[in-house]
Design a protein around this motif. Structure first.
Motif, PDB file in Angstrom:
ATOM      1  N   MET A   1    -113.686   3.547 -69.628  1.00  0.00           N
ATOM      2  CA  MET A   1    -113.799   4.733 -68.804  1.00  0.00           C
ATOM      3  C   MET A   1    -113.870   5.944 -69.722  1.00  0.00           C
ATOM      4  N   LEU A   2    -114.806   6.821 -69.440  1.00  0.00           N
ATOM      5  CA  LEU A   2    -115.009   8.014 -70.241  1.00  0.00           C
ATOM      6  C   LEU A   2    -114.620   9.232 -69.440  1.00  0.00           C
ATOM      7  N   GLY A   3    -113.752  10.066 -70.005  1.00  0.00           N
ATOM      8  CA  GLY A   3    -113.410  11.351 -69.417  1.00  0.00           C
ATOM      9  C   GLY A   3    -113.749  12.436 -70.412  1.00  0.00           C
ATOM     10  N   ALA A   4    -114.340  13.547 -69.961  1.00  0.00           N
ATOM     11  CA  ALA A   4    -114.696  14.647 -70.843  1.00  0.00           C
ATOM     12  C   ALA A   4    -114.150  15.946 -70.266  1.00  0.00           C
ATOM     13  N   TYR A   5    -113.544  16.742 -71.132  1.00  0.00           N
ATOM     14  CA  TYR A   5    -112.872  17.959 -70.684  1.00  0.00           C
ATOM     15  C   TYR A   5    -113.306  19.134 -71.554  1.00  0.00           C
ATOM     16  N   PRO A   6    -113.460  20.331 -71.025  1.00  0.00           N
ATOM     17  CA  PRO A   6    -113.202  20.648 -69.627  1.00  0.00           C
ATOM     18  C   PRO A   6    -114.219  19.969 -68.712  1.00  0.00           C
ATOM     19  N   ALA A   7    -113.760  19.602 -67.545  1.00  0.00           N
ATOM     20  CA  ALA A   7    -114.607  18.880 -66.600  1.00  0.00           C
ATOM     21  C   ALA A   7    -115.746  19.761 -66.086  1.00  0.00           C
ATOM     22  N   LYS A   8    -115.506  21.052 -65.963  1.00  0.00           N
ATOM     23  CA  LYS A   8    -116.536  21.974 -65.472  1.00  0.00           C
ATOM     24  C   LYS A   8    -117.170  22.682 -66.659  1.00  0.00           C
ATOM     25  N   ARG A   9    -118.005  21.930 -67.381  1.00  0.00           N
ATOM     26  CA  ARG A   9    -118.718  22.497 -68.520  1.00  0.00           C
ATOM     27  C   ARG A   9    -119.987  23.180 -68.013  1.00  0.00           C
ATOM     28  N   PRO A  10    -120.540  24.143 -68.783  1.00  0.00           N
ATOM     29  CA  PRO A  10    -121.755  24.833 -68.340  1.00  0.00           C
ATOM     30  C   PRO A  10    -122.877  23.869 -67.975  1.00  0.00           C
ATOM     31  N   ASP A  11    -123.082  22.849 -68.792  1.00  0.00           N
ATOM     32  CA  ASP A  11    -124.095  21.833 -68.501  1.00  0.00           C
ATOM     33  C   ASP A  11    -123.337  20.521 -68.338  1.00  0.00           C
ATOM     34  N   ASN A  12    -122.866  20.248 -67.136  1.00  0.00           N
ATOM     35  CA  ASN A  12    -121.956  19.130 -66.883  1.00  0.00           C
ATOM     36  C   ASN A  12    -122.540  17.773 -67.272  1.00  0.00           C
ATOM     37  N   THR A  13    -123.849  17.700 -67.478  1.00  0.00           N
ATOM     38  CA  THR A  13    -124.448  16.426 -67.859  1.00  0.00           C
ATOM     39  C   THR A  13    -124.433  16.220 -69.369  1.00  0.00           C
ATOM     40  N   SER A  14    -124.136  17.265 -70.137  1.00  0.00           N
ATOM     41  CA  SER A  14    -124.176  17.171 -71.586  1.00  0.00           C
ATOM     42  C   SER A  14    -122.782  16.915 -72.147  1.00  0.00           C
ATOM     43  N   LEU A  15    -122.609  15.761 -72.746  1.00  0.00           N
ATOM     44  CA  LEU A  15    -121.312  15.389 -73.304  1.00  0.00           C
ATOM     45  C   LEU A  15    -120.943  16.251 -74.513  1.00  0.00           C
ATOM     46  N   ASN A  16    -121.934  16.707 -75.269  1.00  0.00           N
ATOM     47  CA  ASN A  16    -121.620  17.429 -76.504  1.00  0.00           C
ATOM     48  C   ASN A  16    -121.067  18.827 -76.287  1.00  0.00           C
ATOM     49  N   THR A  17    -120.916  19.258 -75.043  1.00  0.00           N
ATOM     50  CA  THR A  17    -120.254  20.544 -74.785  1.00  0.00           C
ATOM     51  C   THR A  17    -118.769  20.366 -74.472  1.00  0.00           C
ATOM     52  N   ALA A  18    -118.299  19.132 -74.437  1.00  0.00           N
ATOM     53  CA  ALA A  18    -116.875  18.867 -74.180  1.00  0.00           C
ATOM     54  C   ALA A  18    -116.062  19.180 -75.431  1.00  0.00           C
ATOM     55  N   THR A  19    -114.808  19.568 -75.243  1.00  0.00           N
ATOM     56  CA  THR A  19    -113.917  19.788 -76.383  1.00  0.00           C
ATOM     57  C   THR A  19    -112.923  18.645 -76.553  1.00  0.00           C
ATOM     58  N   TRP A  20    -112.738  17.845 -75.501  1.00  0.00           N
ATOM     59  CA  TRP A  20    -111.881  16.662 -75.579  1.00  0.00           C
ATOM     60  C   TRP A  20    -112.550  15.541 -74.799  1.00  0.00           C
ATOM     61  N   VAL A  21    -112.695  14.399 -75.449  1.00  0.00           N
ATOM     62  CA  VAL A  21    -113.264  13.225 -74.801  1.00  0.00           C
ATOM     63  C   VAL A  21    -112.223  12.116 -74.876  1.00  0.00           C
ATOM     64  N   ASP A  22    -111.939  11.498 -73.749  1.00  0.00           N
ATOM     65  CA  ASP A  22    -110.956  10.418 -73.665  1.00  0.00           C
ATOM     66  C   ASP A  22    -111.679   9.141 -73.271  1.00  0.00           C
ATOM     67  N   LEU A  23    -111.585   8.115 -74.121  1.00  0.00           N
ATOM     68  CA  LEU A  23    -112.187   6.821 -73.838  1.00  0.00           C
ATOM     69  C   LEU A  23    -111.073   5.802 -73.611  1.00  0.00           C
ATOM     70  N   PHE A  24    -111.090   5.178 -72.443  1.00  0.00           N
ATOM     71  CA  PHE A  24    -110.115   4.143 -72.116  1.00  0.00           C
ATOM     72  C   PHE A  24    -110.871   2.838 -71.925  1.00  0.00           C
ATOM     73  N   ASP A  25    -110.599   1.853 -72.772  1.00  0.00           N
ATOM     74  CA  ASP A  25    -111.357   0.595 -72.782  1.00  0.00           C
ATOM     75  C   ASP A  25    -112.852   0.887 -72.667  1.00  0.00           C
ATOM     76  N   PRO A  26    -113.401   1.630 -73.632  1.00  0.00           N
ATOM     77  CA  PRO A  26    -114.789   2.075 -73.506  1.00  0.00           C
ATOM     78  C   PRO A  26    -115.801   0.937 -73.550  1.00  0.00           C
ATOM     79  N   THR A  27    -116.857   1.118 -72.788  1.00  0.00           N
ATOM     80  CA  THR A  27    -117.987   0.195 -72.838  1.00  0.00           C
ATOM     81  C   THR A  27    -118.825   0.552 -74.059  1.00  0.00           C
ATOM     82  N   GLU A  28    -119.744  -0.312 -74.419  1.00  0.00           N
ATOM     83  CA  GLU A  28    -120.629  -0.025 -75.553  1.00  0.00           C
ATOM     84  C   GLU A  28    -121.483   1.203 -75.265  1.00  0.00           C
TER      85      GLU A  28
END
Length: 100
Positions: A1-28
């Motif tokens: 499971m992937l969580g990216a924060y802040p959740a309300k990023r300017p471009d919510n589809t772009s992961l590289n704008t997150a400042t914290w990414v949490d991976l729990f049992d991540p898939t490939e």
């Protein structure tokens, strides 16, 4: 499971704008998405459970990698070690957790 924060990023589809990414049992796919977005390696489960103290803290380029066995306690269940990793770079904090 992937969580990216802040959740309300300017471009919510772009992961590289997150400042914290949490991976729990991540898939490939989740691992690859993070690595592509930030150019950082996601520690494997085998690296998270490494017991050698020299493997617990290291640098790779400008990123600091740390692993630690943290305790997980669910209601009325025995405590178990949860392999956990942290990657700290200038623009992002990654936490990687495993259920067992």
């Amino acid at each position: 499971m992937l969580g990216a924060y802040p959740a309300k990023r300017p471009d919510n589809t772009s992961l590289n704008t997150a400042t914290w990414v949490d991976l729990f049992d991540p898939t490939e796919a989740e691992r690859s998405a993070f690595e592509e977005a930030f150019g950082l390696r996601v520690p494997t489960k085998e690296q998270l459970v490494e017991i050698e103290s020299t493997s617990r803290l290291r640098t790779d380029g400008d990123a600091l990698y740390m692993t630690a066995p943290l305790l997980f306690a669910a209601d009325n269940e025995p405590w178990v070690f949860a392999p956990t990793g942290f990657v700290l770079a200038k623009n992002v904090l990654l936490t990687v957790r495993s259920s067992k």
